[in-house]
Scaffold this active site. Structure first.
Site, short mmCIF file in Angstrom:
data_model
loop_
_atom_site.label_atom_id
_atom_site.label_comp_id
_atom_site.label_asym_id
_atom_site.label_seq_id
_atom_site.Cartn_x
_atom_site.Cartn_y
_atom_site.Cartn_z
NE ARG A 16 -42.61 128.06 8.09
CZ ARG A 16 -41.85 129.16 7.98
NH1 ARG A 16 -41.95 129.92 6.91
NH2 ARG A 16 -40.98 129.46 8.91
CD GLN A 73 -35.05 121.21 22.92
OE1 GLN A 73 -34.85 121.11 21.71
NE2 GLN A 73 -35.31 122.39 23.49
N GLY A 103 -28.51 123.54 13.30
CA GLY A 103 -28.29 122.40 12.39
C GLY A 103 -28.94 122.59 11.03
NE ARG A 335 -26.95 97.22 -12.14
CZ ARG A 335 -27.37 95.95 -12.12
NH1 ARG A 335 -27.52 95.29 -13.26
NH2 ARG A 335 -27.63 95.34 -10.99
C1 UD1 Z 1 -33.05 131.67 16.04
C2 UD1 Z 1 -32.60 132.85 16.90
C3 UD1 Z 1 -32.59 134.11 16.05
C4 UD1 Z 1 -31.70 133.90 14.84
C5 UD1 Z 1 -32.14 132.69 14.04
C6 UD1 Z 1 -31.14 132.37 12.96
C7 UD1 Z 1 -33.37 132.39 19.17
C8 UD1 Z 1 -34.38 132.68 20.19
N1 UD1 Z 1 -33.51 133.00 18.01
O1 UD1 Z 1 -34.38 131.97 15.68
O2 UD1 Z 1 -32.14 135.20 16.82
O3 UD1 Z 1 -31.73 135.05 14.03
O4 UD1 Z 1 -32.19 131.53 14.90
O5 UD1 Z 1 -31.63 131.35 12.16
O6 UD1 Z 1 -32.46 131.64 19.41
N2 UD1 Z 1 -34.11 124.23 18.06
C9 UD1 Z 1 -34.01 123.19 18.94
N3 UD1 Z 1 -34.87 123.15 20.01
C10 UD1 Z 1 -35.78 124.09 20.23
C11 UD1 Z 1 -35.88 125.17 19.32
C12 UD1 Z 1 -35.01 125.22 18.26
O7 UD1 Z 1 -33.19 122.30 18.78
O8 UD1 Z 1 -36.51 123.98 21.24
C13 UD1 Z 1 -33.19 124.28 16.93
C14 UD1 Z 1 -33.88 124.21 15.60
O9 UD1 Z 1 -33.97 122.88 15.14
C15 UD1 Z 1 -32.96 125.03 14.71
C16 UD1 Z 1 -32.35 126.03 15.66
O10 UD1 Z 1 -32.52 125.51 16.95
O11 UD1 Z 1 -31.93 124.24 14.17
C17 UD1 Z 1 -32.99 127.40 15.55
O12 UD1 Z 1 -34.33 127.28 15.91
P1 UD1 Z 1 -35.47 128.13 15.24
O13 UD1 Z 1 -36.75 127.81 15.91
O14 UD1 Z 1 -35.40 128.01 13.78
O15 UD1 Z 1 -35.01 129.59 15.70
P2 UD1 Z 1 -35.43 130.93 15.04
O16 UD1 Z 1 -36.76 131.31 15.54
O17 UD1 Z 1 -35.24 130.87 13.59
#
Ligand code: UD1
Ligand code: CA
Length: 457
Positions: A16, A73, A103, A335
């Site tokens: 998004r 990953q 992150g 500069r």
């Molecule tokens: C996650 C939590 C949720 C929490 C929220 C806070 C889980 C299942 N849920 O949800 O409980 O309230 O964060 O923001 O953990 N990422 C990876 N690899 C992946 C998926 C995600 O590196 O396969 C990283 C994303 O880049 C991000 C973080 O993990 O930095 C969180 O991922 P995101 O998909 O945003 O999790 P939420 O659904 O928001």
């Protein structure tokens, strides 16, 4: 802090954001979100850090310095899957605890991390989830507690019942885990993921509690720490929170910011008390401003040092040093590599580049000084220029102390003017000028009879 480590989840795409950049490199106060997370982790005393990268991983890896390890990953199968990719890293810290963080949540701070670790170790927890109470929990994992208030599990929005959706204590996405206990839960986390769309790290809580290990929530003092940005609007909101925090801290320390409109100051900028910052001013990088200055309106400084009681008005300066009582602008550009002494004036429409300017020198209007070493007490008239570039090479210009350089003078470098020289207006100086002399290098004025026909029709 012995053998503790951190894993930062940074593989997500951030669809998004509609960006060609990975999400964790989106900026809050001109600094990528992952750098905020890294500095919070380091300030909390955790040095061993591993980032899990995936989407545009080369860009993330290139951005990180060599002290941060990375694991790839390859497929985004969820937060649990992401942490499992860092298995070898966590195994190297078997007797310690691992801090797992998102992150893309740049406002997590070192105090919260440190307090949560204390809570975690004092209670002998296998897992400590940093939680927060928010007015609108939409999108976050909810902290499910039993009737006695004991944590039972975390349920994601998409799996929650209507009643669970009403819970306003949410998971920040930051946790402390005992390394050994987390590693032991990996197989079960993966197995639980098979029945869902994703492998959830949050399932670790239920798994550990079922094993009669201790897992608890540490509620953060401010709900800001959990905020992440999924789109540009949320990114602006994070900027706004971070901006206000920086401005408030500066004001508490005695900096005068009568109106914060358009004032953006990066977190590492240092400003002494009794300096005033006026609207539309952007201060970046490692800028350091002494006391009693007036900066702005409409000024941008990046990696600059400014001495006491200087005024910089509607100007732009990069990687430059400005002495005390200087007056810069309006509409000046300093500069990179400019070093201005004390009491220097660089006024309307002047540009200085890679030059040393001595104390009390005045460059008042419409003048370019590049690649020059200028003494003290020099006066540049209006419209002077150093011709420092022949199309291939840059050359330096040297101007001694107390020289007076008439309007519209061109100093063709390499050229040296000794101390106390005087250069007549309109000169093109191509040869060195000895000290205490005057140079005049222009054609003599001639007076001719008027040509009548121009005036008769
Ligand atoms: C996650 C939590 C949720 C929490 C929220 C806070 C889980 C299942 N849920 O949800 O409980 O309230 O964060 O923001 O953990 N990422 C990876 N690899 C992946 C998926 C995600 O590196 O396969 C990283 C994303 O880049 C991000 C973080 O993990 O930095 C969180 O991922 P995101 O998909 O945003 O999790 P939420 O659904 O928001
Ligand atoms: Ca998220």
């Amino acid at each position: 802090m012995q053998n503790n480590c951190a894993v930062i989840l940074a593989a997500g795409e951030g669809t998004r954001m509609k960006s060609g950049k990975p999400k964790v490199l989106a900026e809050v106060l001109f600094r990528p979100m992952i750098d905020w997370v890294l500095s919070a982790v380091r300030e909390a005393g955790v040095e061993d850090i591993c980032a899990v990268t995936g989407h545009l991983s080369e860009l993330v890896c290139n951005h990180l310095d060599e002290t941060v390890q990375t694991v790839l990953q390859a497929q985004r199968l969820g937060t649990g899957h992401a942490v499992i990719q860092a298995k070898a890293f966590i195994e190297a810290h078997l007797d310690g605890n691992v801090l797992v963080l998102n992150g893309d949540a740049p406002l997590m701070d070192s105090e919260t991390i440190t307090q949560a670790l204390r809570f975690h170790t004092e209670n002998g927890n296998s897992a400590t989830v940093i939680s927060a109470c928010v007015a609108d929990p939409t999108g976050y994992g909810r902290m499910v507690r039993d009737g006695a208030g004991t944590l039972e599990r975390i349920v994601e929005q998409r799996d929650a019942t209507e009643a669970e959706k009403k819970i306003n204590e949410v998971n920040s996405g930051a946790y402390w885990f005992n390394c050994r206990d987390l590693l032991a839960a990996f197989d079960e986390i993966e197995a639980m993921g098979r029945t869902k769309k994703e492998i959830y790290l949050t399932d670790a809580i239920e798994i550990m509690l079922n094993r009669l290990q201790r897992a608890d929530a540490f509620p953060a003092a401010s709900s800001d720490v959990i905020l992440g940005a999924n789109d540009r609007w949320q990114l602006m909101e994070l900027n706004e929170i971070a901006r206000k925090k920086v401005l408030k801290k500066l004001m508490v320390s005695g900096v005068d910011i009568p109106c914060t409109d358009g004032v953006m100051i990066a977190p590492e900028v240092e400003i002494a008390n009794d300096t005033q910052i006026l609207p539309n001013t952007i201060l970046l990088g490692k800028t350091k401003i002494a006391s009693g200055c007036v900066i702005g309106p409409s000024t941008r400084l990046e990696d600059c040092t400014v001495g006491e009681n200087s005024v910089i008005n509607a100007s732009q300066c990069e990687r430059s040093v400005i002495g005390a009582r200087a007056s810069i602008g309006p509409f000046s550009h300093l500069r990179a590599g400019s070093r201005l002494g004390d009491d220097v004036h660089a006024g309307n429409y002047t540009e200085v580049k890679n030059s040393v300017i001595g104390n009390g020198t005045k460059i008042s209007h419409l003048t370019y000084v590049g690649d020059s070493d200028v003494g003290s007490g020099v006066n540049f008239g209006c419209g002077c220029a150093t011709a420092n570039y022949d199309g291939k090479h840059k050359f330096r210009t040297t101007v001694g102390d107390d020289c007076f350089i008439g309007c519209d003078t061109c100093l063709v470098s390499p050229v040296t003017l000794g101390d106390r020289c005087y250069v007549a207006a309109g000169s093109v100086v191509t040869e060195d000028v000895p000290a205490n002399t005057m140079a005049i290098a222009r054609s003599r004025q001639s007076i001719r009879r008027k040509v009548r026909k121009y005036h008769e029709d």
